[in-house]
Design a protein around this motif. Structure first.
Motif, PDB file in Angstrom:
ATOM      1  N   GLY A   1     -17.585  42.861  42.702  1.00 59.40           N
ATOM      2  CA  GLY A   1     -18.577  42.258  43.576  1.00 59.40           C
ATOM      3  C   GLY A   1     -18.848  40.823  43.197  1.00 59.40           C
ATOM      4  O   GLY A   1     -18.337  40.306  42.205  1.00 59.40           O
ATOM      5  N   ASP A   2     -19.651  40.175  44.015  1.00 60.42           N
ATOM      6  CA  ASP A   2     -19.958  38.767  43.793  1.00 60.42           C
ATOM      7  C   ASP A   2     -20.933  38.580  42.643  1.00 60.42           C
ATOM      8  O   ASP A   2     -21.852  39.377  42.450  1.00 60.42           O
TER       9      ASP A   2
ATOM     10  N   ASN B   1     -31.863  30.236  44.532  1.00 68.11           N
ATOM     11  CA  ASN B   1     -30.669  30.671  45.269  1.00 68.11           C
ATOM     12  C   ASN B   1     -30.681  32.187  45.421  1.00 68.11           C
ATOM     13  O   ASN B   1     -30.921  32.914  44.453  1.00 68.11           O
ATOM     14  N   THR B   2     -30.430  32.672  46.663  1.00 74.18           N
ATOM     15  CA  THR B   2     -30.380  34.113  46.865  1.00 74.18           C
ATOM     16  C   THR B   2     -29.143  34.687  46.187  1.00 74.18           C
ATOM     17  O   THR B   2     -28.081  34.055  46.156  1.00 74.18           O
ATOM     18  N   ILE B   3     -29.285  35.900  45.635  1.00 73.10           N
ATOM     19  CA  ILE B   3     -28.173  36.566  44.968  1.00 73.10           C
ATOM     20  C   ILE B   3     -28.142  38.029  45.405  1.00 73.10           C
ATOM     21  O   ILE B   3     -29.168  38.598  45.768  1.00 73.10           O
ATOM     22  N   PRO B   4     -26.962  38.654  45.387  1.00 74.34           N
ATOM     23  CA  PRO B   4     -26.860  40.043  45.821  1.00 74.34           C
ATOM     24  C   PRO B   4     -27.343  41.031  44.772  1.00 74.34           C
ATOM     25  O   PRO B   4     -27.525  40.690  43.593  1.00 74.34           O
ATOM     26  N   ALA B   5     -27.540  42.243  45.206  1.00 74.51           N
ATOM     27  CA  ALA B   5     -27.808  43.379  44.329  1.00 74.51           C
ATOM     28  C   ALA B   5     -26.584  44.281  44.349  1.00 74.51           C
ATOM     29  O   ALA B   5     -25.967  44.475  45.406  1.00 74.51           O
ATOM     30  N   ASN B   6     -26.215  44.812  43.205  1.00 74.75           N
ATOM     31  CA  ASN B   6     -25.044  45.675  43.155  1.00 74.75           C
ATOM     32  C   ASN B   6     -25.193  46.836  44.135  1.00 74.75           C
ATOM     33  O   ASN B   6     -26.187  47.567  44.111  1.00 74.75           O
ATOM     34  N   CYS B   7     -24.201  46.975  45.007  1.00 73.20           N
ATOM     35  CA  CYS B   7     -24.196  48.025  46.027  1.00 73.20           C
ATOM     36  C   CYS B   7     -25.432  47.978  46.920  1.00 73.20           C
ATOM     37  O   CYS B   7     -25.844  48.998  47.477  1.00 73.20           O
ATOM     38  N   GLY B   8     -26.045  46.804  47.048  1.00 70.16           N
ATOM     39  CA  GLY B   8     -27.228  46.674  47.884  1.00 70.16           C
ATOM     40  C   GLY B   8     -28.470  47.326  47.298  1.00 70.16           C
ATOM     41  O   GLY B   8     -29.468  47.486  48.000  1.00 70.16           O
TER      42      GLY B   8
END
Length: 369
Positions: free
Chosen positions: A52-53, A126-133
């Motif tokens: 993932g990112d 800065n927005t960042i993702p969460a693992n698997c949402g």
């Protein structure tokens, strides 16, 4: 609002625990206070940059309590106890309606697939993702209502946390993907949190022999409590035993690979234990998720009518089966309390993952708060 979370900033680094910003829930979302998060090898794969990112908030296995409901959410209320589901169940795509919600089309668990419009965490503006949402390594997270499953509030949330990924993955690998039948001889390679539950699933399905293979003697000893009938520290020793208990097939009816890093050598040695008409199931990932790690004698597979298949989430329908597993636990028919072998504070998460890599824990859990 602000919340504390373990963030992976770049591949190969340690987890950084920081206070980060969290936006409120939008339409179809809920704010969850995660009380517990499981430490799973999948987050180790994220750490290595292949899943993932980055940067990203870690954690995909967990449980908690709903604290706020966004517009359009039905079937959930503030105060509900929930299990996280690292694959959502939209209930509308072809996979969901055909009984394969573990393959839900709205999943965001592959590299580059996460939609930035869904990011609710921010770090340094800065927005960042969460693992698997999900981001269960955060004390609070805003997630899609499709990724949480309401559970009985009387069941301890640390137990619910491990059911949300590791238990279902192992259990389903045996019951659904391998289709273990009464009298089968089953081998489980890797006696960690997933493999132990593959053994439980095989026992529940009626397997006559459940053989655990792991290099860690402590885990092999532990496996006896979960249904293992024989334990070996190498595939070669197990293969000799399999001939004695299942001579007609000349090996196992089922081999389930549950290793944290499933290399070509692991897959090959697992195949060498497989008997005629046997089913080889891959439930563990390689560290590099694009690594070609299956190189097997195809003509022998033809001659012996063997089957090789993969499984994600144990081929379970999580919204249906999380409550089933928890009900079996309530009845005393499966062991879950014993799975949580160590509990860590969020600040000690790197120690938890070091213990995971060293094979010290069956399942480590972070307790937020």
């Amino acid at each position: 609002m602000k919340t504390r979370a373990a963030v992976m900033l770049a591949p190969g680094e340690d987890w950084k625990v920081a206070e980060i910003d969290l936006a409120p829930p939008r339409f179809g979302e809920v704010l969850v206070e995660f009380t517990h998060a499981g430490l799973c090898f999948s987050d180790e794969h994220l750490r290595h940059g292949g899943l993932g990112d980055l940067p990203a908030v870690g954690g995909h296995e967990g449980a908690g309590i709903i604290r706020e409901i966004g517009e359009g959410v039905t079937g959930l209320a503030v105060g509900d106890h929930v299990a996280a589901s690292f694959i959502p169940t939209c209930g509308r795509c072809d996979w969901c309606v055909s009984g394969h919600s573990n393959l839900c089309a709205s999943a965001a668990n592959s590299p580059g697939s996460a939609d930035p419009d869904t990011f609710r965490f921010s770090l340094d503006g800065n927005t960042i993702p969460a693992n698997c949402g999900l981001g269960t390594f955060a004390r609070h997270s805003v997630v899609s209502a499709k990724t949480v499953i309401k559970v009985d509030p009387e069941i301890p949330l640390d137990v619910v946390a491990v059911v949300s990924c590791g238990v279902l993955t192992g259990w389903g690998a045996a019951v659904h993907a391998a289709e273990v039948r009464v009298g089968d001889t089953v081998v489980v390679v890797g006696a960690g949190g997933v493999g132990i539950n593959a053994a439980q699933g095989a026992r529940f399905a009626g397997a006559a022999h459940i053989v655990m293979v792991d290099v860690n003697p402590a885990k092999l000893e532990f496996a006896k409590r979960f249904g293992s009938t024989a334990e070996f520290d190498s595939p070669a020793k197990a293969a000799e035993y399999l001939w004695s208990v299942n001579p007609v097939a000349g090996g196992a009816d089922v081999v389930i690979v549950c290793t944290g890093n499933t290399t070509q050598a692991v897959v090959t040695s697992a195949y060498e234990m497989l008997g005629t008409r046997g089913r080889l199931v891959l439930a563990g990932m390689s560290q590099d998720v694009f690594e070609p790690n299956v190189h097997l004698p195809g003509t022998q597979i033809v001659f012996r009518e063997q089957t090789i298949r993969g499984t994600i989430y144990g081929s379970c329908n999580p919204r249906h089966e999380v409550p089933i597993i928890l009900d079996l636990y309530r009845q005393g028919r499966i062991n879950l309390d014993e799975l949580v072998s160590a509990t860590y504070r969020l600040d000690d998460i790197n120690d938890g993952f070091a213990d995971l890599r060293a094979g010290k824990n069956l399942r480590g859990v972070v307790a937020h708060g």
